[in-house]
Design a protein around this motif. Structure first.
Motif, mmCIF file in Angstrom:
data_model
loop_
_atom_site.group_PDB
_atom_site.id
_atom_site.type_symbol
_atom_site.label_atom_id
_atom_site.label_comp_id
_atom_site.label_asym_id
_atom_site.label_seq_id
_atom_site.Cartn_x
_atom_site.Cartn_y
_atom_site.Cartn_z
ATOM 1 N N TRP A 1 0.825 -1.207 0.000
ATOM 2 C CA TRP A 1 0.000 0.000 0.000
ATOM 3 C C TRP A 1 0.861 1.261 0.000
ATOM 4 O O TRP A 1 0.469 2.274 -0.579
ATOM 5 C CB TRP A 1 -0.965 0.001 1.180
ATOM 6 C CG TRP A 1 -2.060 0.998 0.955
ATOM 7 C CD1 TRP A 1 -2.180 2.220 1.543
ATOM 8 C CD2 TRP A 1 -3.156 0.872 0.052
ATOM 9 N NE1 TRP A 1 -3.300 2.859 1.071
ATOM 10 C CE2 TRP A 1 -3.906 2.054 0.153
ATOM 11 C CE3 TRP A 1 -3.565 -0.127 -0.826
ATOM 12 C CZ2 TRP A 1 -5.065 2.270 -0.601
ATOM 13 C CZ3 TRP A 1 -4.717 0.082 -1.575
ATOM 14 C CH2 TRP A 1 -5.443 1.270 -1.467
ATOM 15 N N GLU B 1 0.387 4.495 -2.464
ATOM 16 C CA GLU B 1 0.409 5.911 -2.067
ATOM 17 C C GLU B 1 1.484 6.686 -2.819
ATOM 18 O O GLU B 1 1.250 7.822 -3.245
ATOM 19 C CB GLU B 1 0.627 6.022 -0.560
ATOM 20 C CG GLU B 1 -0.547 5.527 0.243
ATOM 21 C CD GLU B 1 -0.305 5.468 1.742
ATOM 22 O OE1 GLU B 1 -1.290 5.582 2.483
ATOM 23 O OE2 GLU B 1 0.860 5.294 2.167
ATOM 24 N N VAL C 1 0.325 7.476 -6.294
ATOM 25 C CA VAL C 1 -0.645 8.573 -6.285
ATOM 26 C C VAL C 1 0.091 9.903 -6.163
ATOM 27 O O VAL C 1 -0.188 10.858 -6.904
ATOM 28 C CB VAL C 1 -1.666 8.397 -5.136
ATOM 29 C CG1 VAL C 1 -2.493 9.660 -4.938
ATOM 30 C CG2 VAL C 1 -2.569 7.193 -5.408
ATOM 31 N N LEU D 1 -10.038 -0.087 -8.430
ATOM 32 C CA LEU D 1 -9.879 1.307 -8.024
ATOM 33 C C LEU D 1 -9.355 2.079 -9.215
ATOM 34 O O LEU D 1 -8.415 1.641 -9.872
ATOM 35 C CB LEU D 1 -8.851 1.458 -6.898
ATOM 36 C CG LEU D 1 -9.178 0.986 -5.507
ATOM 37 C CD1 LEU D 1 -8.009 1.308 -4.574
ATOM 38 C CD2 LEU D 1 -10.430 1.629 -4.989
ATOM 39 N N PRO E 1 -8.370 6.268 -10.442
ATOM 40 C CA PRO E 1 -8.162 7.614 -9.882
ATOM 41 C C PRO E 1 -9.272 8.581 -10.276
ATOM 42 O O PRO E 1 -9.810 8.518 -11.378
ATOM 43 C CB PRO E 1 -6.827 8.042 -10.511
ATOM 44 C CG PRO E 1 -6.752 7.285 -11.796
ATOM 45 C CD PRO E 1 -7.439 5.970 -11.531
ATOM 46 N N LYS F 1 -9.292 11.308 -5.036
ATOM 47 C CA LYS F 1 -10.125 10.215 -4.513
ATOM 48 C C LYS F 1 -9.996 9.055 -5.488
ATOM 49 O O LYS F 1 -9.384 9.180 -6.545
ATOM 50 C CB LYS F 1 -11.583 10.643 -4.401
ATOM 51 C CG LYS F 1 -11.798 11.666 -3.301
ATOM 52 C CD LYS F 1 -13.177 11.604 -2.777
ATOM 53 C CE LYS F 1 -13.286 12.531 -1.589
ATOM 54 N NZ LYS F 1 -14.493 12.366 -0.864
ATOM 55 N N VAL F 2 -10.587 7.934 -5.120
ATOM 56 C CA VAL F 2 -10.624 6.786 -6.024
ATOM 57 C C VAL F 2 -12.066 6.363 -6.220
ATOM 58 O O VAL F 2 -12.908 6.521 -5.332
ATOM 59 C CB VAL F 2 -9.794 5.587 -5.500
ATOM 60 C CG1 VAL F 2 -8.312 5.896 -5.534
ATOM 61 C CG2 VAL F 2 -10.227 5.167 -4.113
ATOM 62 N N THR G 1 -11.829 8.111 -0.261
ATOM 63 C CA THR G 1 -10.457 8.560 -0.092
ATOM 64 C C THR G 1 -9.558 7.324 -0.199
ATOM 65 O O THR G 1 -10.037 6.184 -0.099
ATOM 66 C CB THR G 1 -10.236 9.211 1.289
ATOM 67 O OG1 THR G 1 -10.396 8.216 2.301
ATOM 68 C CG2 THR G 1 -11.191 10.377 1.513
ATOM 69 N N LEU G 2 -8.286 7.540 -0.337
ATOM 70 C CA LEU G 2 -7.337 6.423 -0.403
ATOM 71 C C LEU G 2 -7.340 5.631 0.904
ATOM 72 O O LEU G 2 -7.289 4.397 0.886
ATOM 73 C CB LEU G 2 -5.940 6.954 -0.725
ATOM 74 C CG LEU G 2 -5.002 6.015 -1.448
ATOM 75 C CD1 LEU G 2 -5.613 5.408 -2.694
ATOM 76 C CD2 LEU G 2 -3.706 6.721 -1.794
ATOM 77 N N ASP G 3 -7.433 6.319 2.040
ATOM 78 C CA ASP G 3 -7.473 5.631 3.336
ATOM 79 C C ASP G 3 -8.724 4.756 3.469
ATOM 80 O O ASP G 3 -8.656 3.637 3.979
ATOM 81 C CB ASP G 3 -7.421 6.632 4.492
ATOM 82 C CG ASP G 3 -6.065 7.305 4.621
ATOM 83 O OD1 ASP G 3 -5.057 6.749 4.116
ATOM 84 O OD2 ASP G 3 -5.994 8.386 5.233
#
Length: 134
Positions: free
Chosen positions: A11, A15, A18, A42, A44, A52-53, A72-74
């Motif tokens: 992960w 990140e 991104v 996912l 972009p 965001k995804v 969000t990515l999280d």
């Protein structure tokens, strides 16, 4: 190494892609058994409110409609993490710099392999929110 620790390393590469603007797509594949859930994707989404995804659940059954939501990515991390080893054995990050494959074996160990990129450019769709504001 336990797959959860290796997934965090994987992960981190998501990140980074991104941040670099090289993130093209992410796919969860290699299902466990024959569940109705076939893939999770996912893609972009760049908007005035930041990155965001678009999370898409694709189903095998024609009776089950595919589901999409912007996260969000999280938030996406938590969703994907919850499907590891329960529904899927692998996750592939496609970026313009490299493809990264994360796999979980049957004993619960994780591994990461890198290959040449499948994508040469990132298609950056606009968020529906942005188009409504124009």
């Amino acid at each position: 190494m336990p797959y959860q620790d290796v997934f965090v390393q994987f992960w981190n590469q998501v990140e980074e892609s991104v941040e670099e603007g090289s993130f093209a797509k992410l796919t969860m594949a290699k299902t466990i058994g024959k569940p109705n859930l076939k893939n999770i994707f996912l893609r972009p989404v760049y908007s005035k409110n930041g990155f965001k995804v678009l999370l898409k659940f694709r189903y095998r059954s024609k009776d089950t409609e595919d589901r999409e939501e912007e996260l969000t990515l999280d938030e996406a991390f938590e969703v994907l993490k919850s499907h590891l080893k329960s529904h899927f054995f692998s996750v592939i990050l496609f970026s313009t710099k490299k493809d990264v494959l994360f796999k979980v074996n049957r004993k619960g160990a994780g591994s990461i392999t890198e290959t040449e990129p499948s994508f040469s450019m990132v298609i950056q769709p606009k968020s529906d929110i942005d188009t409504d504001m124009e």
